[in-house]
Design a protein around this motif. Structure first.
Motif, PDB file in Angstrom:
ATOM      1  N   ASN A   1      -8.792   3.430  -9.341  1.00 61.87           N
ATOM      2  CA  ASN A   1      -9.450   2.516  -8.407  1.00 61.87           C
ATOM      3  C   ASN A   1      -9.992   1.278  -9.098  1.00 61.87           C
ATOM      4  OD1 ASN A   1     -10.077   5.518  -7.405  1.00 61.87           O
ATOM      5  ND2 ASN A   1      -9.803   4.188  -5.639  1.00 61.87           N
TER       6      ASN A   1
ATOM      7  N   GLY B   1     -12.635  -4.215   4.627  1.00 60.09           N
ATOM      8  CA  GLY B   1     -12.637  -2.777   4.866  1.00 60.09           C
ATOM      9  C   GLY B   1     -13.997  -2.299   5.339  1.00 60.09           C
TER      10      GLY B   1
ATOM     11  N   SER C   1       0.816  -1.212   0.000  1.00 60.40           N
ATOM     12  CA  SER C   1       0.000   0.000   0.000  1.00 60.40           C
ATOM     13  C   SER C   1       0.850   1.262   0.000  1.00 60.40           C
ATOM     14  CB  SER C   1      -0.945  -0.001   1.211  1.00 60.40           C
ATOM     15  OG  SER C   1      -0.207   0.014   2.416  1.00 60.40           O
TER      16      SER C   1
ATOM     17  N   LYS D   1     -18.372   2.717   2.375  1.00 55.92           N
ATOM     18  CA  LYS D   1     -18.748   4.123   2.308  1.00 55.92           C
ATOM     19  C   LYS D   1     -19.814   4.237   1.233  1.00 55.92           C
ATOM     20  CE  LYS D   1     -16.719   8.701   1.529  1.00 55.92           C
ATOM     21  NZ  LYS D   1     -15.474   9.423   1.145  1.00 55.92           N
TER      22      LYS D   1
ATOM     23  N   ARG E   1      -1.448   6.520  -3.581  1.00 56.73           N
ATOM     24  CA  ARG E   1      -2.591   6.316  -4.463  1.00 56.73           C
ATOM     25  C   ARG E   1      -2.188   6.839  -5.850  1.00 56.73           C
ATOM     26  NH1 ARG E   1      -7.357   5.370  -1.564  1.00 56.73           N
ATOM     27  NH2 ARG E   1      -7.165   5.728   0.643  1.00 56.73           N
TER      28      ARG E   1
ATOM     29  N   ASP F   1      -9.120   2.518  -2.778  1.00 58.82           N
ATOM     30  CA  ASP F   1     -10.449   2.044  -2.397  1.00 58.82           C
ATOM     31  C   ASP F   1     -11.042   1.248  -3.559  1.00 58.82           C
ATOM     32  OD1 ASP F   1     -10.045   3.515  -0.130  1.00 58.82           O
ATOM     33  OD2 ASP F   1     -11.259   5.212  -0.788  1.00 58.82           O
TER      34      ASP F   1
ATOM     35  N   ALA G   1     -18.131   2.546  -2.045  1.00 55.95           N
ATOM     36  CA  ALA G   1     -16.750   2.053  -2.125  1.00 55.95           C
ATOM     37  C   ALA G   1     -16.400   1.334  -0.836  1.00 55.95           C
ATOM     38  CB  ALA G   1     -15.776   3.203  -2.372  1.00 55.95           C
ATOM     39  N   LEU G   2     -15.467   0.425  -0.941  1.00 57.18           N
ATOM     40  CA  LEU G   2     -14.903  -0.224   0.238  1.00 57.18           C
ATOM     41  C   LEU G   2     -13.564   0.439   0.526  1.00 57.18           C
ATOM     42  CD1 LEU G   2     -15.465  -2.842   2.124  1.00 57.18           C
ATOM     43  CD2 LEU G   2     -13.486  -3.751   0.912  1.00 57.18           C
ATOM     44  N   VAL G   3     -13.466   1.101   1.683  1.00 54.44           N
ATOM     45  CA  VAL G   3     -12.206   1.689   2.119  1.00 54.44           C
ATOM     46  C   VAL G   3     -11.422   0.569   2.800  1.00 54.44           C
ATOM     47  CG1 VAL G   3     -11.108   3.487   3.496  1.00 54.44           C
ATOM     48  CG2 VAL G   3     -13.336   3.912   2.433  1.00 54.44           C
ATOM     49  N   THR G   4     -10.386   0.075   2.151  1.00 60.90           N
ATOM     50  CA  THR G   4      -9.746  -1.160   2.604  1.00 60.90           C
ATOM     51  C   THR G   4      -8.811  -0.920   3.786  1.00 60.90           C
ATOM     52  OG1 THR G   4      -7.835  -0.983   1.135  1.00 60.90           O
ATOM     53  CG2 THR G   4      -9.801  -2.038   0.243  1.00 60.90           C
ATOM     54  N   ASP G   5      -8.657  -1.984   4.580  1.00 59.83           N
ATOM     55  CA  ASP G   5      -7.688  -1.998   5.683  1.00 59.83           C
ATOM     56  C   ASP G   5      -6.376  -2.640   5.243  1.00 59.83           C
ATOM     57  OD1 ASP G   5      -9.851  -1.120   7.154  1.00 59.83           O
ATOM     58  OD2 ASP G   5     -10.276  -3.083   8.031  1.00 59.83           O
TER      59      ASP G   5
END
Length: 765
Positions: free
Chosen positions: A204, A153, A94, A156, A750, A174, A163-167
């Protein structure tokens, strides 16, 4: 990997040039693999202490001269002569530091050249020639095989956007989720998603929701998220539960007649306070000759779980129970693990047992292994059994104190034979009704824990010897050993051991790094006793542990270094470990039925899978502990603690707090008084200007600065001796190019990828 030469290398001191030639010859011949120092020494027959020290120095010199490549710390391979195009495994991070791993060597891949490959994908790359002073780079030209994976994640959802805000540490971007693929998910839900498409000209990826775990921050949702992160199951298939529910205990007179009956002999279990699956019990009786008969009785799981059944397939896939901070995810359905197979008191149970006749000195006079039936008289917690040991009073006091005395003699003999004596302290949390940690406490093994440990070790060792030694019958031609499952522990990494010896010597302690296993372990045990309550205790204790290899399952027996056993297996926990079930089945095959040797490759594959799942379960357990540590410390921002530097990396210092064993990071960007260089071999960060040094094991004072639950990370601020934050750098220092580079290492990148507008789809599997 065969020895390069005969015993000539050991019979004389080789010139360094000859030793270097042998190293290069071996690495060039085995050019597709990387080897550690120990493997190279064995391969070229340079195993004497003096040659090993020369070899370490020569490897460093050859790597510095770029005649060989050090692909990772202590692992070397021939300098690559590969062509322009190669195949490897993609490693995505990441922070933008992507790479492709080819023959154990990582090569950088810029995001713009990645084709949006995901972590673990098999890719074809073109490698550019390295420019002077720079490492080579690779460009992905084809994704050959996509690794099936999911991301965890928080959803949102706003208007038409979701969207999935990932961990994930493997994905910075995302994941865009079409509204029709939310699977009922709402804003703020913790969820699992799969990537279905990622256009090369888009920042994305797009995906779909696989499962909704619950609301972000809810304890069960977060624990399930940890399991999903490591690819571990968090619920049981209904078909497996139903199959288990149909199983009856089946303890009939006919079944009892086929077994040795221990129901009339004093038997009890000793387990943790919160345990529900009791898979081992001890029995004790005094024999007419004055010796003791000790029975180690293990739940006979394989009597109920047949090979190839849906229950067996699920257990094989899981390979182990998983123990998180607040829950157990069992390998077997609850009807079996906590019911039929659990050795609960006052219930008849079928068991597989190792029975020992021990004299007063705990020497084994005779042993046997067979199927039995028992009836436990009492369930003890460790605390209750410890109370009996300390006071000599309570239920079955005579039996418990006798077992304790025998166990202490077994333990003393084990250490005398060279076993390593590491003390283990576990951190535990007191959890409230909502799953939130309200207190931290430490759990140290006491005599009751050690009593159980010694008899389990004795049973495991005896079972392994029963099969493994069968090929070595005196007076007979040596037979080929039958396929069996062993728990092995390799020798320590020689380079790490040599480094431990070197650093220990600075403090006046001696480590025998070149002797026999027994001599080395005795010197390590001596060191651990000598450094107790000394300033160097933390540093040398951590280095001693880190010099050890990991124990694994395999059909190739090499012994267990840490326990100093030539033969060792896992027989005593079939409710929670699949290798123990394999051992039970092999015992039945060989002992009861006189069966031929089992398919070695089949069992080796199962061993490898079990080892991998054990590691994943361990990682998940640690992640759950980190989550609870961050959750606990979140209410303590700004508070000051003392602690020990438990890790040193290029991105900062890890510090473990004395008060609660919570671990956090002091980011290198926050060491505000100077610029620090990372010394990997000496485990330290050293300031360029004022030469301040922070070393593994140092005592420091820190302030809790940040608590990030999503990343499961605590950040600490390092304080000076007077409790003040470190002095800030000047503006000129802030703009140092070296410093800017370190800052990038921790940035969540990003980056847009523009590679001709091609589109790729993730296969659904």
């Amino acid at each position: 990997m065969a020895n390069d030469n005969s015993n000539t290398a050991r019979s004389r001191r080789m010139k360094k040039s000859e030793l270097a030639d042998r190293i290069l010859s071996f690495l060039n011949r085995e050019s597709k693999q990387a080897f550690n120092y120990k493997q190279i020494a064995f391969a070229i027959d340079a195993t004497s202490p003096s040659l090993r020290m020369d070899l370490i120095n020569i490897l460093d010199d050859l790597a510095a001269a770029e005649e060989i490549t050090e692909v990772s710390l202590g692992r070397y391979k021939a300098k690559s002569n590969r062509g322009n195009e190669n195949v490897g495994t993609f490693v995505r991070r990441s922070n933008g530091r992507n790479a492709v791993v080819i023959d154990d060597e990582p090569i950088m891949v810029a995001e713009r050249n990645s084709m949006h490959a995901l972590n673990g994908d098999k890719v074809r790359v073109v490698i550019s020639a390295a420019r002077k002073g720079q490492d080579p780079e690779a460009k992905v030209i084809e994704i050959i095989e996509e690794k099936d994976q999911v991301f965890i994640g928080t959803l949102k959802v706003e208007g038409n956007y979701a969207a999935l805000v990932t961990d994930s540490k493997f994905l910075a971007a995302d994941i865009i989720i079409p509204r029709g693929r939310l699977k009922g998910g709402k804003d703020g839900d913790k969820a699992v998603a799969r990537i279905t498409r990622w256009n090369d000209d888009e920042m994305n990826p797009r995906g779909e929701i696989v499962d909704i775990l619950g609301r972000k921050g809810e304890n069960t949702a977060e624990m399930h998220a940890i399991l999903a992160e490591f690819g571990l199951p968090y619920r049981y298939p209904a078909s497996v539960e139903k199959a288990a529910d149909r199983i009856d205990a089946g303890i009939t007179p006919e079944e009892i007649a086929r077994r040795e009956d221990f129901r009339g002999i004093t038997t009890f279990t000793i387990d943790p306070r919160d345990a529900k699956d009791f898979d081992d019990a001890l029995s004790l009786r005094r024999l007419s000759n004055g010796n003791y008969e000790v029975g180690v009785h293990i739940a006979d799981v394989t009597h109920y779980v047949t090979p190839g059944s849906v229950i067996d397939k699920e257990a094989q896939s899981r390979a182990t129970s998983v123990y998180l901070v607040d829950r157990t995810i069992p390998m077997l359905p609850e009807h079996l693990s906590n019911g039929i197979c659990s050795l609960r008191p006052d219930e008849e149970k079928l068991t597989f047992s190792a029975i020992f006749e021990l004299d007063a000195e705990a020497d084994v006079v005779h042993s046997r292994i067979g199927r039995t039936v028992i009836r436990s008289d009492r369930r003890f917690t460790y605390e209750e059994a410890q109370q009996v040991i300390e006071t000599g009073q309570g239920d079955y006091a005579a039996e418990i104190t006798a077992l304790d005395a025998l166990a202490k003699k077994l333990r003393a003999r084990r250490f005398e034979n060279g076993a390593i004596e590491f003390e283990r302290t576990e951190v535990r949390f007191e959890i409230d009704a909502d799953g939130r940690p309200v207190n931290v406490f430490f759990k140290e093994p006491k005599d009751a824990n050690k009593l159980i440990e010694e008899f389990m070790l004795l049973a495991n060792k005896t079972v392994a010897e029963t099969i493994g030694k069968a090929a070595d019958v005196p007076g007979r031609k040596k037979a080929k050993a039958k396929t069996f499952v062993y728990r092995v522990h390799d020798n320590p990494d020689p380079e790490k051991l040599a480094n431990l010896s070197l650093i220990s010597a600075r403090f006046g302690h001696k480590i025998n790094a070149d002797g026999s296993s027994r001599a080395v372990n005795k010197s390590i045990n001596k060191l651990l006793k000598e450094i107790k309550n000394t300033p160097e205790e933390n540093l040398l204790g951590i280095l001693a542990i880190r010099s050890m290899a990991k124990a694994v399952y395999t059909t190739e027996n090499i012994g267990h270094y840490g326990l100093a056993f030539d033969y060792y297996t896992h027989f005593t926990s079939p409710i929670r470990r699949y290798p123990d079930m394999m051992v039970h089945r092999l015992l039945e095959r060989y002992m009861d039925k006189g069966g031929r040797s089992a398919d070695k490759q089949k069992y080796e594959d199962l061993c490898q899978h079990s080892s991998e799942m054990e590691q994943l379960a361990s990682n998940a357990e640690r992640a759950s502990i980190r989550y609870k540590q961050v959750e606990y410390m979140r209410d303590r921002l700004g508070e000051v603690y003392t602690g020990t530097i438990s890790g040193v990396t290029e991105w900062g210092l890890y510090v473990e707090l004395d008060e609660n064993m919570c671990e956090g990071l002091v980011p290198i960007r926050d060491l505000a008084d100077d610029f620090y260089d990372y010394d990997e071999k000496n485990y330290c960060l050293t300031a360029r200007r004022n030469h301040t040094r922070y070393t593994l094991g140092d005592r420091v004072k820190v302030q809790v600065a940040r608590a990030d639950l999503d990343r499961k990370q605590l950040d600490f601020a390092l304080l000076s001796d007077d409790g003040q934050p470190l002095r800030k750098r000047t503006q000129e220092q802030h703009t140092s190019p070296a410093r800017r580079g370190n800052g990038k290492e921790r940035r969540r990148g990003r980056q847009a990828a523009k590679n001709g507008g091609r589109t790729r789809s993730r296969r659904k599997k």
